[in-house]
Write a protein that holds these residues in place. Structure first.
Motif, short mmCIF file in Angstrom:
data_model
loop_
_atom_site.label_atom_id
_atom_site.label_comp_id
_atom_site.label_asym_id
_atom_site.label_seq_id
_atom_site.Cartn_x
_atom_site.Cartn_y
_atom_site.Cartn_z
N ARG A 75 0.84 -1.20 0.00
CA ARG A 75 0.00 0.00 0.00
C ARG A 75 0.87 1.25 0.00
N HIS A 81 -1.69 -1.93 -4.04
CA HIS A 81 -1.08 -2.65 -5.16
C HIS A 81 -1.28 -4.15 -4.94
N VAL A 83 -0.35 -7.64 -6.58
CA VAL A 83 0.62 -8.14 -7.55
C VAL A 83 0.45 -9.65 -7.73
N THR A 93 0.33 -6.20 -12.10
CA THR A 93 -0.04 -5.41 -10.93
C THR A 93 -1.38 -4.73 -11.16
N ASP A 95 -3.74 -1.89 -9.48
CA ASP A 95 -3.76 -0.81 -8.50
C ASP A 95 -5.20 -0.39 -8.23
#
Ligand code: SF4
Ligand code: SF4
Length: 104
Positions: A75, A81, A83, A93, A95
């Motif tokens: 974070r 994020h 992943v 990734t 977001d």
């Protein structure tokens, strides 16, 4: 479903222990996080989001990312994020900005 805790990255803060609603994580004799009953994990991801060290990974099923793929979390401010790391080391990734959470 289960998680993996990377002991090399764990700092023993206990945040994941507090976060797990199933009481599935403990601090062991070395003061590092360890799963009590991995098979009981239902993949809520609370421990990933609670860990300040990014030491917790979640295994993704074949339908989500392929056997052996993992999901990690970090974070930055309001940005989360997520992943995905595939078995061949490819990474994707995703977001998510919590500041926009109520705009949809
Ligand atoms: S993913 Fe959820 S249920 Fe599984 S160990 Fe983490 S906090 Fe507990
Ligand atoms: S939250 Fe992360 S750093 Fe803290 S005890 Fe759990 S795995 Fe270790």
């Amino acid at each position: 479903m289960s998680i993996r805790i990377r002991r090399d990255d764990c700092v023993g803060c206990g945040e994941c222990v507090e976060a797990c609603p199933g009481n599935l994580i403990k601090l062991d004799d070395e003061g590092l996080a360890r799963m009590r009953r991995p098979r009981d994990c239902w993949g809520c991801t609370s421990c990933l989001k609670a860990c300040p060290a990014g030491a917790v990974e979640f295994y993704l099923g074949a339908d989500m990312g392929g056997t052996g793929a993992t999901l990690g979390f970090s974070r930055e401010g309001t940005i989360s994020h997520w992943v995905v790391t595939c078995p061949d080391a490819r990474r994707e990734t995703i977001d998510v900005d919590s500041a926009n959470a109520n705009k949809y």
